[in-house]
Design a protein around this motif. Structure first.
Motif, PDB file in Angstrom:
ATOM      1  N   ASP A 100      -1.079 -24.060  -8.044  1.00  0.00           N
ATOM      2  CA  ASP A 100      -0.616 -25.401  -7.685  1.00  0.00           C
ATOM      3  C   ASP A 100      -1.723 -26.227  -7.055  1.00  0.00           C
ATOM      4  N   LEU A 101      -2.631 -25.537  -6.362  1.00  0.00           N
ATOM      5  CA  LEU A 101      -3.610 -26.217  -5.527  1.00  0.00           C
ATOM      6  C   LEU A 101      -4.942 -25.491  -5.617  1.00  0.00           C
ATOM      7  N   CYS A 131      -8.941 -32.281 -11.613  1.00  0.00           N
ATOM      8  CA  CYS A 131      -7.862 -31.704 -10.806  1.00  0.00           C
ATOM      9  C   CYS A 131      -6.540 -32.399 -11.108  1.00  0.00           C
ATOM     10  N   ALA A 132      -6.562 -33.724 -11.152  1.00  0.00           N
ATOM     11  CA  ALA A 132      -5.341 -34.477 -11.431  1.00  0.00           C
ATOM     12  C   ALA A 132      -4.816 -34.163 -12.831  1.00  0.00           C
ATOM     13  N   GLY A 135      -2.989 -30.999 -12.925  1.00  0.00           N
ATOM     14  CA  GLY A 135      -1.835 -30.911 -12.040  1.00  0.00           C
ATOM     15  C   GLY A 135      -2.092 -30.162 -10.759  1.00  0.00           C
ATOM     16  N   LEU A 136      -3.327 -30.195 -10.279  1.00  0.00           N
ATOM     17  CA  LEU A 136      -3.700 -29.448  -9.087  1.00  0.00           C
ATOM     18  C   LEU A 136      -3.750 -30.353  -7.862  1.00  0.00           C
ATOM     19  N   ASP A 137      -3.075 -29.958  -6.803  1.00  0.00           N
ATOM     20  CA  ASP A 137      -3.322 -30.552  -5.500  1.00  0.00           C
ATOM     21  C   ASP A 137      -4.675 -30.040  -5.008  1.00  0.00           C
ATOM     22  N   LEU A 167      -6.587 -38.621  -7.398  1.00  0.00           N
ATOM     23  CA  LEU A 167      -5.598 -37.606  -7.032  1.00  0.00           C
ATOM     24  C   LEU A 167      -4.279 -38.232  -6.598  1.00  0.00           C
ATOM     25  N   ASP A 170      -2.164 -39.978  -9.069  1.00  0.00           N
ATOM     26  CA  ASP A 170      -1.441 -39.084  -9.979  1.00  0.00           C
ATOM     27  C   ASP A 170      -0.423 -38.225  -9.219  1.00  0.00           C
ATOM     28  N   SER A 172      -0.986 -36.160  -6.888  1.00  0.00           N
ATOM     29  CA  SER A 172      -1.521 -34.902  -6.366  1.00  0.00           C
ATOM     30  C   SER A 172      -1.771 -35.100  -4.873  1.00  0.00           C
TER      31      SER A 172
END
Length: 212
Positions: A100-101, A131-132, A135-137, A167, A170, A172
């Motif tokens: 997730d991150l 990252c965005a 889908g990564l925080d 980020l 999006d 995130s």
């Protein structure tokens, strides 16, 4: 095992340049009031904290727009301790992961409380966009995923807060000022519940949960 990844909140602690100063002072005492109460003054981006989209996006969500489970992350740690001051983290460092991150481990927390803390490595715009897209925080053990303006900034650094826009635009989330990432593994659970503020950001108690 639970690992505290949080910078403590205390009077005079380091903040982003221009942010409100932090003060923790006695309001009531045992001797005079039979109880102790402290008064706390700080900004919404004090210490270890989470940025909501409303931080940089005019129509972005505030923290109350997210359920509690949104602040529990399956995190992957990326070792960036080889990077020098004000060096960009390239898109090639962003993992293609089912996490997730991504927590970028720069080791810059060693400079906490000093002028050098402002000279941290930062996410290149391409890395933030990657990252965005995945889908990564994002979490950093530094002041900012963007370069922090100082007299040492070079002309070729990205202007403004491009990583924040990529980020938060999006949706995130961004966690800043983590510490102690060396005590967790390359994959860990990160719990970072913010104060219950309908705000653009808030301090968190960041805790890494690792298997013993």
């Amino acid at each position: 095992m639970h690992v505290d990844l949080t910078q403590p909140i205390e009077t005079g602690m380091q903040t982003y340049p221009g942010d409100p100063e932090v003060a923790v002072r006695p309001h009531a005492t045992d001797e005079e009031d039979e109880a102790r109460v402290s008064a706390l003054e700080c900004g919404s981006h004090t210490g270890t904290h989470v940025d909501a989209p409303a931080h940089t996006e005019p129509d972005g969500k505030t923290l109350d727009g997210y359920p509690l489970e949104r602040f529990v992350f399956d995190a992957v740690r990326v070792d960036c301790r080889d990077l020098e001051a004000r060096e960009p983290i390239p898109a090639s460092r962003v993992p293609d992961s089912d996490a997730d991150l991504v927590a970028f481990w720069t080791g810059w927390d060693a400079h906490w409380g000093t002028d050098q803390y402002l000279e941290h490595p930062y996410l290149s715009p391409a890395a933030a966009e990657t990252c965005a897209d995945r889908g990564l925080d994002v979490a950093v053990d530094a002041l900012n995923p963007d370069p922090t303006p100082t007299e040492n900034a070079s002309a070729d650094e990205p202007e403004g807060v491009q990583a924040h826009h990529a980020l938060l635009g999006d949706e995130s989330l961004i966690l800043e000022n983590l510490t102690g990432l060396g005590a967790v593994g390359d994959r860990f659970e990160l719990r970072a519940y913010p104060l219950a503020l309908a705000s653009d950001g808030a301090p968190v108690r960041a805790v890494g949960v690792v298997s013993e």
